[in-house]
Enzyme design. Structure first.
Site, PDB file in Angstrom:
ATOM      1  N   GLU A  32      -9.646  -1.478   5.581  1.00 18.65           N
ATOM      2  CA  GLU A  32     -10.233  -1.169   6.885  1.00 18.65           C
ATOM      3  C   GLU A  32     -11.464  -2.056   7.126  1.00 18.65           C
ATOM      4  OE1 GLU A  32      -8.525   0.546   8.772  1.00 18.65           O
ATOM      5  OE2 GLU A  32      -7.930   2.508   8.006  1.00 18.65           O
TER       6      GLU A  32
ATOM      7  N   ASN B 226      -7.231  -2.113  14.427  1.00 16.28           N
ATOM      8  CA  ASN B 226      -8.651  -2.386  14.141  1.00 16.28           C
ATOM      9  C   ASN B 226      -8.812  -3.621  13.252  1.00 16.28           C
ATOM     10  OD1 ASN B 226      -7.786  -1.487  11.673  1.00 16.28           O
ATOM     11  ND2 ASN B 226      -9.184   0.249  11.533  1.00 16.28           N
TER      12      ASN B 226
ATOM     13  N   HIS C 117      -7.133  -4.227  10.433  1.00 17.14           N
ATOM     14  CA  HIS C 117      -6.909  -4.053   8.995  1.00 17.14           C
ATOM     15  C   HIS C 117      -5.675  -4.811   8.515  1.00 17.14           C
ATOM     16  CE1 HIS C 117      -4.525  -0.057   9.692  1.00 17.14           C
ATOM     17  NE2 HIS C 117      -3.662  -0.973   9.371  1.00 17.14           N
TER      18      HIS C 117
ATOM     19  N   ASP D  51       0.817  -1.215   0.000  1.00 14.74           N
ATOM     20  CA  ASP D  51       0.000   0.000   0.000  1.00 14.74           C
ATOM     21  C   ASP D  51       0.850   1.264   0.000  1.00 14.74           C
ATOM     22  OD1 ASP D  51       0.960  -0.393   2.572  1.00 14.74           O
ATOM     23  OD2 ASP D  51      -0.993  -0.751   3.469  1.00 14.74           O
TER      24      ASP D  51
HETATM   25  C1  GLP Z   1      -0.331   0.136   8.573  1.00 11.95           C
HETATM   26  C2  GLP Z   1      -0.068  -0.451   7.182  1.00 11.95           C
HETATM   27  C3  GLP Z   1      -0.041  -1.948   7.247  1.00 11.95           C
HETATM   28  C4  GLP Z   1       0.669  -2.338   8.511  1.00 11.95           C
HETATM   29  C5  GLP Z   1      -0.234  -2.050   9.677  1.00 11.95           C
HETATM   30  C6  GLP Z   1       0.424  -2.218  11.032  1.00 11.95           C
HETATM   31  O1  GLP Z   1      -1.190   1.187   8.591  1.00 11.95           O
HETATM   32  N1  GLP Z   1      -0.973  -0.045   6.165  1.00 11.95           N
HETATM   33  O2  GLP Z   1       0.571  -2.458   6.085  1.00 11.95           O
HETATM   34  O3  GLP Z   1       0.994  -3.692   8.495  1.00 11.95           O
HETATM   35  O4  GLP Z   1      -0.825  -0.786   9.532  1.00 11.95           O
HETATM   36  O5  GLP Z   1       1.399  -1.226  11.230  1.00 11.95           O
HETATM   37  P1  GLP Z   1       2.458  -1.293  12.390  1.00 11.95           P
HETATM   38  O6  GLP Z   1       3.338  -2.445  12.100  1.00 11.95           O
HETATM   39  O7  GLP Z   1       3.176   0.019  12.348  1.00 11.95           O
HETATM   40  O8  GLP Z   1       1.706  -1.483  13.659  1.00 11.95           O
END
Ligand code: GLP
Length: 254
Positions: free
Chosen positions: A152, A145, A147, A76
């Site tokens: 989402e 949440n 995702h 993403d």
């Molecule tokens: C982000 C990204 C995801 C990521 C997730 C967890 O917003 N879009 O690809 O895996 O949320 O992020 P983090 O590892 O910083 O907790």
């Protein structure tokens, strides 16, 4: 400490802490890269993967892994941030991994969140993944949440790469990656859950107490778009790796 059990049909590994998880995930990636003829890796940004990428850089410097033959796709990207923006996922992947290993620049792909026509860009990205033969190993973190990528809650399990609106809680969770005064974008381009589920194998990684409720919902709750990560339970080749804190609310099978 490694405990292997199966709270769902997904293979599950419980490890002591963040570093133990990083060591194990890096080993899975190394194994994939060294044993696969035309590796296609799906990468994730975020704090969860920083220790994993640090380990891979060490492994690369020790001569234990090469990225030169692989094609790389990121999950993403934010909409509206230029490729050199400090909070862009393109920048994050460069500084966390790609600048320090032998990945071929022409084989590194992220959605372009600054494309003039974002729908066209999403279709281009899907086509690029297909042309590469599909993703062999997809890495995933999990949002608080539930995702995956930027899909989402409420996202269809059939969804393809597309523009999405970010949840307020996601923007808040990611705020720390942005320079002071720079607002977190409201939209992103993400691979869809349908795109993600087409990967031949998937590794979901969760570390830290903040992920415990989401991981429990994903693995023990209903398989439902209300928790996007629960979609992974319909995939035949998913491994879930978590540290003790993230696994704290799981009902683990004996
Ligand atoms: C982000 C990204 C995801 C990521 C997730 C967890 O917003 N879009 O690809 O895996 O949320 O992020 P983090 O590892 O910083 O907790």
């Amino acid at each position: 400490m490694t405990q292997t059990s199966s709270p769902t049909q997904a293979a599950f590994e419980l490890l002591a802490d963040t570093e133990a998880v990083a060591t194990r995930v890096a080993a899975i990636i190394r194994h994939y890269l060294t044993r696969t003829a035309d590796p296609v890796l799906g990468w994730a940004t975020g704090e969860t993967f920083r220790p994993v990428y640090r380990q891979l850089i060490r492994d690369h410097r020790a001569g234990a892994v090469s990225f030169a033959q692989a094609v790389h796709f990121n999950l993403d990207e934010y909409v509206g941030l230029g490729p050199d923006h400090p909070a862009a996922f393109r920048t994050a992947m460069r500084t966390a991994l790609f600048d320090h290993v032998d990945a071929a620049p022409e084989h590194i792909h992220l959605p372009n969140g600054s494309a003039p026509d974002l729908d066209e860009e999403a279709a281009r990205y899907e086509a690029l993944i297909k042309r590469a033969g599909g993703i062999g190993l997809q890495l995933l973190g999990i949002g608080r949440n539930g995702h995956i990528g930027f899909n989402e809650p409420g996202s269809s399990f059939e969804g393809r790469t597309r523009v999405v609106r970010l949840a307020a809680s996601t923007r808040e969770a990611n705020r720390a990656a942005f320079p002071p005064g720079c607002p977190v974008p409201e939209r992103a381009i993400t691979m869809g859950i349908g795109t993600i589920l087409e990967a031949r194998s998937i590794v979901l990684v969760a570390t830290g107490a903040a992920k415990a409720p989401a991981l429990a919902a994903a693995l023990n709750g209903p398989v439902s778009p209300a928790c996007p990560a629960s979609a992974l339970r319909v995939h035949p080749a998913v491994r879930v790796l978590a540290d003790r804190e993230a696994a704290a609310r799981l009902a683990l099978a004996a």
